[in-house]
Write a protein that holds these residues in place. Sequence first.
Motif, PDB file in Angstrom:
ATOM      1  N   VAL A   1       0.944  -0.998   0.185  1.00 21.30           N
ATOM      2  CA  VAL A   1      -0.182  -0.061   0.029  1.00 21.30           C
ATOM      3  C   VAL A   1       0.932   1.316   0.067  1.00 21.30           C
ATOM      4  N   ASP A   2       0.592   2.019  -0.841  1.00 28.21           N
ATOM      5  CA  ASP A   2       1.321   3.391  -0.845  1.00 28.21           C
ATOM      6  C   ASP A   2       0.236   4.501  -0.144  1.00 28.21           C
ATOM      7  N   LEU A   3       0.573   4.786   1.104  1.00 27.47           N
ATOM      8  CA  LEU A   3      -0.331   5.280   1.800  1.00 27.47           C
ATOM      9  C   LEU A   3      -0.221   7.098   1.446  1.00 27.47           C
ATOM     10  N   LEU A   4      -1.136   7.421   0.538  1.00 30.29           N
ATOM     11  CA  LEU A   4      -0.811   8.865   0.062  1.00 30.29           C
ATOM     12  C   LEU A   4      -0.985   9.743   1.286  1.00 30.29           C
ATOM     13  N   TRP A   5      -1.919   9.776   1.871  1.00 28.24           N
ATOM     14  CA  TRP A   5      -2.140  10.587   3.090  1.00 28.24           C
ATOM     15  C   TRP A   5      -2.926   9.929   4.455  1.00 28.24           C
ATOM     16  N   HIS A   6      -2.413  10.096   5.460  1.00 27.45           N
ATOM     17  CA  HIS A   6      -3.167   9.977   6.562  1.00 27.45           C
ATOM     18  C   HIS A   6      -2.917  10.912   7.761  1.00 27.45           C
ATOM     19  N   SER A   7      -3.747  11.675   8.266  1.00 33.18           N
ATOM     20  CA  SER A   7      -3.236  12.970   8.906  1.00 33.18           C
ATOM     21  C   SER A   7      -2.378  12.591  10.247  1.00 33.18           C
ATOM     22  N   SER A   8      -2.444  11.325  10.673  1.00 28.78           N
ATOM     23  CA  SER A   8      -1.630  11.193  11.677  1.00 28.78           C
ATOM     24  C   SER A   8      -0.520  10.317  11.502  1.00 28.78           C
TER      25      SER A   8
END
Lengths: 312, 514
Positions: free
Chosen positions: A37-44
């Motif tokens: 998984v390429d986590l493009l964005w997760h605020s934390s």
Amino acid sequence: MAVTLYWMQAGGCSGDSMSLLNANSPDLLEILQELDVDLLWHSSLSVANRTSQRALLERLQSGEQRLDVLCVEGAVIRGPGGTGMYDTLHGQAKKNLIWALAHKAKHVIAIGTCASHGGISARGDVEGTGLQYHGRKRGGFLGEDFVAGCGLPVVNLPGCPVHPSVVTQALSAVVHGATLDLDAWQAPTAWYGTTVHQGCTRNEYHEYRVEEREFGEKGCMFFHMGCNGPLVRGPCNKLLWNGRSSKTRVGVPCFGCTDPDFPKSFPFFQTRNIEGLPIDLPDGINRAHYLAYKGMAAAAAPERLKGRESNI
Amino acid sequence: MAVQTIEVPLNRVEGDLEIRVAVEDGRVVDAWSAGTQFRGFERMLVGRAPLDGLVITPRICGLCSTSHLYVASRALDQLAGVTPPPDAIRVRNIALLVENLQSDMRHAFLLFGADFVNAAYEGQPLYEEARRRYAPLAGSAAVAALRATRKILEIVAILGGQWPHSSFMVPGGVASAVGPIEFLQCRHVLARFRHYYETDVLGCALERIAELKSSADLDAWLDEAPAHRDSELGFYLRFARAAGFERMGKGHGNFVSGGSLDIPEGSAVQAQGGGRQLVPAGFLSSDGAGSVFDQREVAEHIAHSWFTGYEGGMHPSTGVTEPYATGAEGDRYSWAKAPRYAGQPAEVGPLAELLLAGHPLLQALVAEQQGPNVFVRHLARLLRAAAMLPAMETWLAELGKDAGGLVLHGVKMRDGEGIGLGAAARGMLGHWLRVEAGRISRYQVIPPTAWNGSPRDSGNVRGPWEQALCGTPVEDLDNPVAIGHVVRSFDPCLVCTVHALDAGNGKPHGRIRI
């Protein structure tokens, strides 16, 4: 090719994310790695890079950046007066961004009850709603006819919070293309095809209607203490929490946090009843038969249960 | 050089926060902190049954749901006029501390520490080591913290069913049907946490850390053994020194705590000065004067918040929450109210609490460095576990010996007012509750980040981290890394994103996450 995932936090408490950090076997790091998984964005959790979130959002909206999975945590906030200004990003209503990303994503997953049905965020003044449901009513923010790129509607993973293993297992299923059978509320039956009651260690007390009336007793909490275990779906007593226990095992009633109507408007710690008999009964039950059965069961209760000798 | 106003992109903050700073000659000269989400919980509770706050309020925050439960149950104890049995107090304290400690570790090693690998530090001597430890989702410290925090939270699940969002603390005690076998399991879990904390975080036993009384002691400790230098604490000391954390984020210098963790009757745990609570209540003013905490001195201002209905400050038992979304026009810029103590802004959190509890090292550092700063604020968070683990171990070992059980039976709710105060991971949390005709008629919550991240008040005085930001060096407008250190030293519970605007023409100047 890596699976791209954008995790959008909307109107909520971050509890689903915090719970996800407790996932085990696989844990969050393992599942992201194994599924590539390429986590493009997760605020934390976001991996710092020099591309701003805003530029990323522009690329996602233009289609330049592919979006395989959109996870939305929290309700879509529409207040005040439909403007969405109670929840903004870069000065703009976040709801508009959710709309745009949902229409670009291959899969849209509602993380938790707020994103699925509005939940607690739909009860206040903020005009919160779920992605494709508002309480029990289909439609919600994206509308009845919404389907994501893969042809499926929003996949709901309710719970307040959602169980972390449900999230990791659902991600695995989506990435591997496993078929997810969805129930009437668009929640996968793999995790929501059982009641919270199933697996509760107080089941024997329930069976013979040996009732708890005070906190800390050994007994079934369904008849007086407001327990929703037999009424709602969820894996709490199947998967257990933090690898250890569940609220009902410990002695806290189930508040029905996976239910489309959560939180209900009547008091949490008492069972609505007529003459001591619960008003709300398990799905599909004939009331007269159920009451006759429970009356007989209570009469048949063995002494070891009446004497609370059986452990929970 | 002209003043430039930039909006600072902070990620890895829970919730929604946008920070705006004015920069002149490479320093922050003014700052504004905006909470950008309104959630309306307080009005949701009106008309509900008194106990319903035990289910609703933990859901205000997925990071500190046990803290909300803790203070909600205390408000109900007070309303019902009951004192829970000693073992119930032990269980509540242990669960609250577990939540606090895991939050400290997650903040330190997943959020705060990720700034050490910011591009601004590339090429610096410690950069490669920082990457090995703190690279997000991969660094050794991040991975170890994720595993250790997941593990210690098992204690809340054993005692209360699940974390987050259980409701096992009830008026008169805890609803938990648990006993000696469960308590023993908790002891084993806690022993694993101590092992992690001593091995990875400290590099020595808790008891050695307790001996440190000054910055000279701390320096000597660092050089004493390779294990100290290589621990996360050792790395922090080395990095903080190189990055100048002592010179950042001073702020107003006022501290407040409402008190937390009642000492159960018959416990061997002793509070500082024989007090009733392990975390004492009190107010410390920037001139060093201490005073007794009186919750009547708490008032919330809304002059710069998107609320309306009154002027000046109002006590939470009478204040109102009436949203008034004016957007970017006028003086209002945040969904957070501005709580003040005796009319003054005050910071809350582990530093405030440990200073009030008489922590010798932190007291010495604040005295030597003439006030708080990023270094000592974050150090307090790293050292809280050292201060609290012995009490947790004692309370766990004491459980089951008192005959009073875990909950009082026959507790009746009545009309009236109840106040619950306690220390969440980020500092003082308060619930003010009123019940009339058997229903909640008012519920006001002041969470810790409302204190630390508050906007200006009616007197136009900045909130704690707004003030702490003033003077912060900004070498690169596109990557103002020090601003992240300052705000994160308060452990903000909000999410920020950023764009930089040139004050002159309002055109985007550039954007970056820090």
